[in-house]
Design an enzyme around this catalytic site. Sequence first.
Site, short mmCIF file in Angstrom:
data_model
loop_
_atom_site.label_atom_id
_atom_site.label_comp_id
_atom_site.label_asym_id
_atom_site.label_seq_id
_atom_site.Cartn_x
_atom_site.Cartn_y
_atom_site.Cartn_z
CG ASN A 75 40.90 41.19 37.87
OD1 ASN A 75 40.30 41.02 37.09
ND2 ASN A 75 42.21 40.03 37.96
CG MET A 98 48.03 33.70 43.72
SD MET A 98 47.47 33.10 42.08
CE MET A 98 47.65 34.70 40.84
CB ALA A 112 40.11 38.98 28.89
CB ILE A 116 43.96 25.05 45.48
CG1 ILE A 116 44.90 24.95 44.43
CG2 ILE A 116 42.78 23.69 44.78
CD1 ILE A 116 44.37 25.01 42.87
CG LEU A 117 39.15 28.10 48.03
CD1 LEU A 117 38.52 28.76 47.50
CD2 LEU A 117 39.91 28.13 49.77
CG HIS A 177 42.19 31.10 34.45
ND1 HIS A 177 43.27 30.47 35.85
CD2 HIS A 177 42.55 30.47 33.50
CE1 HIS A 177 44.42 29.40 34.79
NE2 HIS A 177 43.53 29.69 33.65
CG ASN A 225 39.41 31.74 39.70
OD1 ASN A 225 39.85 32.33 40.64
ND2 ASN A 225 39.76 30.78 38.81
C1 GAR Z 1 44.65 37.49 37.35
O1 GAR Z 1 45.40 37.34 36.03
C2 GAR Z 1 44.07 36.32 37.98
O2 GAR Z 1 43.23 36.27 36.78
C3 GAR Z 1 45.12 35.41 37.96
O3 GAR Z 1 46.28 36.37 38.39
C4 GAR Z 1 46.09 37.85 38.32
C5 GAR Z 1 45.31 38.62 39.51
O4 GAR Z 1 45.63 39.87 39.56
N1 GAR Z 1 44.30 34.20 38.59
C6 GAR Z 1 45.10 33.41 38.30
O5 GAR Z 1 45.68 33.25 37.75
C7 GAR Z 1 43.92 32.73 39.17
N2 GAR Z 1 44.39 31.10 38.77
P1 GAR Z 1 45.34 40.87 39.71
O6 GAR Z 1 45.52 40.61 41.41
O7 GAR Z 1 45.75 42.17 40.23
O8 GAR Z 1 43.47 41.17 39.92
#
Ligand code: GAR
Length: 210
Positions: A16, A93, A182, A95-96, A112, A110
């Site tokens: 991301n 990963m 998405a 929680i704040l 999700h 964020n």
């Molecule tokens: C992503 O799928 C993101 O949406 C998820 O972790 C992955 C990180 O991938 N986040 C959560 O689950 C937060 N609750 P990335 O490091 O390749 O962006």
Amino acid sequence: MLKARIAVLVSGGGTNLQALIDAQRAGIIGSGEICLVISSNPGAYALERSKGAGIPTVVVSKRDSSSQEEFEKGIQDALTEQGIQLIILAGFMSILSADFVAKWPKRIINVHPSLIPSFCGSGFYGLRVHEAALAKGVKVTGATVHFVNEVPDGGEIILQKSVPVYKNDTPEALQKRVMERAEWKLLPRAAEIVSKSIIREGEDYGKGNS
Ligand code: GAR
């Protein structure tokens, strides 16, 4: 042109973050600039991505912090030093705390990997979200970008996009589809929307004072 100063907080692969970097290069994010990447994990591949893009990086290790307070102080100090106006959680990963979040109202977003309010909140992160979606047998899932408040995954929704679930999907296959179709599209668009509103607020404030 004035740009909102953005920090991206990461913990893992950083796909991301890469989408945000690419979107900035492509002009999809024009109202904001990624000025800082903070990782809670010293081994995160996301750090290589930010270094490759020439973005200053800081590691604030959750494991090496003696308390949540110390961890968040490390983050806050780095944000202050860079004059950050918008925080983007991109696979972050940790929680704040409510205290931290209260200092940044409508200034933390964020991504999700589900359609909130499904498969979200405490314990739902990464691959676990997709495992839960498959276990439930949903036919449609997706991603959500939302403002962060004191409730995990409970803040105001900014953008959502649905993605189909196929019959023989594995959690990994579903995760990849949700990211490609998405997350990587929504997060840059949301970053631009919020950056633009921050710049506008600043301009309105300036007018009020003149
Ligand atoms: C992503 O799928 C993101 O949406 C998820 O972790 C992955 C990180 O991938 N986040 C959560 O689950 C937060 N609750 P990335 O490091 O390749 O962006």
